[in-house]
Design an enzyme around this catalytic site. Structure first.
Site, PDB file in Angstrom:
ATOM      1  N   ASP A  14       2.397 -18.493 -84.192  1.00 43.08           N
ATOM      2  CA  ASP A  14       3.738 -18.588 -84.752  1.00 43.08           C
ATOM      3  C   ASP A  14       3.971 -20.053 -85.100  1.00 43.08           C
ATOM      4  OD1 ASP A  14       6.423 -17.891 -85.389  1.00 43.08           O
ATOM      5  OD2 ASP A  14       7.049 -18.576 -83.406  1.00 43.08           O
ATOM      6  N   ASP A  36       7.606 -21.799 -85.766  1.00 43.80           N
ATOM      7  CA  ASP A  36       8.806 -22.358 -85.138  1.00 43.80           C
ATOM      8  C   ASP A  36       8.798 -22.122 -83.639  1.00 43.80           C
ATOM      9  OD1 ASP A  36      10.393 -23.222 -87.562  1.00 43.80           O
ATOM     10  OD2 ASP A  36      10.027 -21.125 -88.063  1.00 43.80           O
TER      11      ASP A  36
END
Length: 214
Positions: free
Chosen positions: A6, A8
């Site tokens: 991922d 963020d």
């Protein structure tokens, strides 16, 4: 093994900045969301899904340019304030596996985040929730990334910081390491990730190579 990161809250410490901007702009529209509200309800989810949920919850229609307003404010803050997660570059370079990014953010935000934090050179393959029908916690994005990378889902390991992301990885049939070192992670965050299905937890990125390789 394919590593799927991922962005963020895993590669870049962006969630606190993003949640503050979301809360400020929504409050200005008469929807009094706090930073904690945004963090609890929407971290890990796409802007499209956040807007749809808010409109449903409040029986309202938000401005058509809301996404543009939020992104304009966010990108300005990112240019001067966004930082990489401490130790993430060294951790990634210590791992001998193919890797990619699979993020709920739009491609422009992902590219900006990686550029500003000096991580862009680490990822040739970047995938966005805008490329699939359903964002996290649906498995679509992770399955799409695995397919594009030529990997079997069972041979993929996801590194995620949100419950929605962990749920998406589990639904895709992938193992997932939960990361709790982002500035947005509260005292109960680790437990939430475990409850969502994380198979391991790390608080610092320097733990990632050992956790994967052991």
């Amino acid at each position: 093994m394919l590593l799927i990161f991922d962005c963020d809250g895993v590669l870049v410490d962006s969630e606190t900045l993003a949640c503050q901007i979301d809360a400020d702009i929504l409050s200005g529209l008469g929807l009094p969301y706090t930073v904690d509200d945004i963090t609890r309800e929407f971290v890990g989810k796409s802007m499209k899904d956040m807007i749809a949920r808010i409109e449903a919850d409040h029986a309202c229609t938000l401005p058509e340019d809301l996404s543009e307003r939020i992104n304009t404010a966010l990108y300005q803050r990112f240019e001067t304030e966004l930082q990489p997660i401490d130790g993430v570059r060294e951790a990634i370079l210590a791992l001998p596996y193919p890797r990619c990014v699979a993020s709920s953010s739009v491609p422009e935000r992902i590219a900006l985040s990686l550029r500003v934090t000096g991580l862009a050179d680490l990822f040739e393959n970047v995938f966005s929730a805008t490329q699939v029908a359903h964002g996290k916690p649906a498995p679509d994005l992770f399955l799409f990334a695995a397919e594009r990378m030529g990997a079997d889902p069972k041979d993929c390991l996801v590194i995620e910081d949100s419950t929605a992301g962990v749920q998406a990885a589990i639904a895709a049939g992938m193992r997932v390491i939960g990361f709790t070192g982002g500035s947005h992670c509260g005292p109960n965050h680790a437990q939430k990730l475990l409850q969502a299905g994380a198979t391991a937890l790390i608080e610092r990125m320097e733990e990632l190579p050992e956790t994967i390789l052991r």
